[in-house]
Design an enzyme around this catalytic site. Structure first.
Site, mmCIF file in Angstrom:
data_model
loop_
_atom_site.group_PDB
_atom_site.id
_atom_site.type_symbol
_atom_site.label_atom_id
_atom_site.label_comp_id
_atom_site.label_asym_id
_atom_site.label_seq_id
_atom_site.Cartn_x
_atom_site.Cartn_y
_atom_site.Cartn_z
ATOM 1 N N ASP A 8 -2.133 43.181 -29.076
ATOM 2 C CA ASP A 8 -2.492 42.027 -29.904
ATOM 3 C C ASP A 8 -1.353 41.019 -29.754
ATOM 4 O O ASP A 8 -0.283 41.365 -29.212
ATOM 5 C CB ASP A 8 -2.665 42.495 -31.368
ATOM 6 C CG ASP A 8 -3.114 41.388 -32.311
ATOM 7 O OD1 ASP A 8 -3.551 40.318 -31.835
ATOM 8 O OD2 ASP A 8 -3.017 41.584 -33.549
ATOM 9 N N CYS A 65 -7.956 42.430 -29.496
ATOM 10 C CA CYS A 65 -8.870 41.902 -30.523
ATOM 11 C C CYS A 65 -9.223 40.443 -30.259
ATOM 12 O O CYS A 65 -10.254 39.964 -30.738
ATOM 13 C CB CYS A 65 -8.244 42.057 -31.906
ATOM 14 S SG CYS A 65 -6.610 41.330 -32.036
ATOM 15 N N HIS A 90 -7.255 44.713 -40.734
ATOM 16 C CA HIS A 90 -8.389 43.991 -40.119
ATOM 17 C C HIS A 90 -9.503 45.027 -39.887
ATOM 18 O O HIS A 90 -9.831 45.388 -38.766
ATOM 19 C CB HIS A 90 -7.940 43.345 -38.810
ATOM 20 C CG HIS A 90 -8.853 42.263 -38.307
ATOM 21 N ND1 HIS A 90 -10.019 41.890 -38.967
ATOM 22 C CD2 HIS A 90 -8.780 41.465 -37.214
ATOM 23 C CE1 HIS A 90 -10.602 40.918 -38.291
ATOM 24 N NE2 HIS A 90 -9.875 40.637 -37.230
ATOM 25 N N GLN A 133 -12.499 44.437 -37.436
ATOM 26 C CA GLN A 133 -12.094 44.535 -36.033
ATOM 27 C C GLN A 133 -12.041 46.004 -35.604
ATOM 28 O O GLN A 133 -12.550 46.380 -34.544
ATOM 29 C CB GLN A 133 -10.709 43.889 -35.859
ATOM 30 C CG GLN A 133 -10.193 43.928 -34.437
ATOM 31 C CD GLN A 133 -11.014 43.043 -33.506
ATOM 32 O OE1 GLN A 133 -11.249 41.883 -33.815
ATOM 33 N NE2 GLN A 133 -11.456 43.584 -32.380
ATOM 34 N N ARG A 161 -18.362 43.027 -32.486
ATOM 35 C CA ARG A 161 -18.096 42.537 -33.840
ATOM 36 C C ARG A 161 -19.433 42.205 -34.518
ATOM 37 O O ARG A 161 -19.638 42.480 -35.697
ATOM 38 C CB ARG A 161 -17.215 41.272 -33.793
ATOM 39 C CG ARG A 161 -15.788 41.482 -33.303
ATOM 40 C CD ARG A 161 -14.967 42.313 -34.259
ATOM 41 N NE ARG A 161 -14.942 41.770 -35.601
ATOM 42 C CZ ARG A 161 -14.102 40.829 -36.030
ATOM 43 N NH1 ARG A 161 -13.184 40.346 -35.215
ATOM 44 N NH2 ARG A 161 -14.143 40.386 -37.284
ATOM 45 N N ARG A 177 -11.008 36.033 -45.495
ATOM 46 C CA ARG A 177 -9.813 36.146 -44.631
ATOM 47 C C ARG A 177 -8.673 35.488 -45.392
ATOM 48 O O ARG A 177 -8.730 34.279 -45.662
ATOM 49 C CB ARG A 177 -10.042 35.453 -43.291
ATOM 50 C CG ARG A 177 -8.777 35.299 -42.469
ATOM 51 C CD ARG A 177 -9.033 34.914 -41.031
ATOM 52 N NE ARG A 177 -9.588 36.029 -40.291
ATOM 53 C CZ ARG A 177 -9.698 36.075 -38.952
ATOM 54 N NH1 ARG A 177 -9.287 35.045 -38.227
ATOM 55 N NH2 ARG A 177 -10.199 37.132 -38.352
#
Ligand code: CP
Ligand code: NVA
Length: 311
Positions: free
Chosen positions: A230, A270, A135, A138, A298, A108
């Site tokens: 988001d 998310c 992402h 996700q 996930r 990340r």
């Protein structure tokens, strides 16, 4: 991953961004996720003795814990490093150390370039665990969640309302390739990156999907099967939050806006969510909210991804 021995049915070496997976590979991950979720006991030794390095330049709850759990539940294990990746030595040296110890790198990063550079120098797979641009892990879980809820993907209208950010980019690229109708509603000046939109449009046209862009939240949400939002300020943009809260207010997913979607529409996020900003308590707790299903998935999608990339 710097290597050349593509397997016939599975070519992807890394997941540095969504498009590293072909449409067939994307569908394979979704199919395998279904099996892994239904019969986890069949996979408990699948990655026996395999290790992952997790590198985090930014905070995480879901991504970090689900990768740690995923590799453990497949018989392997992980080590985690938190902090700037290239402060003490070049990214290429980081990559060439880690590949000697572990069979995969999950990173990340503040900048997409760091993930690309890790992949360029590493002989083991590199997985993007969120960057400024994408992402992809996700999006895999989100697409799987939609398939679970609706039994299909092609033809669904997915409305993303808010910032044209990393999560929006990844969803757009996967939705476009799976024949969905993706709508993005953002304030003026907060649209998705033009080069990613151009790629998305090309892929949508090739795969029967459509992409639509508007500055009107209601236009995007009307008739949608899924309404997604988001945070208004992503990690690293916190100093912009006061301005963004003012600018993004008309884009809040509240009961008035959500009522414009289909009656069976799901609400997606998310997470982490800032209740009272991009969405309300009422919508987070709505019977059609699937935010915790997304979080659960996930784990399952990343198990499938690890099986494909490391197996
Ligand atoms: N959705 C997501 O990536 O959550 P974390 O930032 O907690 O990993
Ligand atoms: N857009 C958000 C997603 C967090 C999972 C961020 O980058 O902070």
């Amino acid at each position: 991953m710097a290597t050349t021995s593509p397997r016939p049915a599975w070519q992807a070496q890394d997941l540095t961004q969504d498009l590293d997976l072909s449409v067939d590979e994307l569908n394979s991950v979704l199919d395998l996720t279904h099996k892994v979720k239904r019969t986890p006991e069949r996979y408990v030794k699948a990655l026996n003795g395999r290790y992952l390095s997790l590198l985090f330049e930014k905070p995480s709850l879901r991504t970090r814990l689900t990768f740690e759990l995923a590799i453990k539940q497949l018989g392997g294990d992980s080590v985690t490093c938190v902090g700037p990746i290239a402060e003490r030595e070049p990214v290429k040296d980081v990559a060439r150390n880690i590949e000697r110890w572990t069979q995969g790198i999950v990173a990340r990063t503040l900048r997409q370039e760091t993930i690309d550079e890790l992949a360029q120098w590493s002989t083991v797979p590199v997985i993007n665990a969120l960057s400024d641009l994408y992402h992809p892990c996700q999006a895999l879980a989100d697409i799987f969640t939609l398939k679970e809820k609706f039994g299909k993907l092609a033809g669904l209208k997915l409305a993303f309302v808010g910032d044209g950010n990393n999560v929006a980019h990844s969803l757009m690229l996967d939705a476009a390739r799976l024949g969905m109708h993706f709508w993005l509603a953002t304030p003026l000046g907060y649209e998705a990156r033009p080069e990613i939109v151009a790629e998305g449009r090309r892929l949508a046209a090739e795969n029967g999907g459509t992409l639509h862009f508007t500055n009107e939240a209601a236009e995007a949400v009307t008739g949608a099967h899924a309404v997604y939002t988001d945070v208004w300020a992503s990690m690293g943009q916190e100093n912009e939050l006061p301005d963004r809260c003012r600018i993004f207010q008309p884009y809040q997913i509240n009961s008035g806006l959500f009522a414009k979607a289909r009656s069976e529409a799901v609400f997606m996020h998310c997470l982490p969510a800032r209740r009272g900003q991009e969405t309300t308590d009422e919508i987070m707790e709505h019977p059609n909210s699937v935010v915790y299903d997304q979080a659960e998935n996930r784990l399952h999608t990343q198990k499938a991804l690890l099986l494909m990339l490391l197996g």
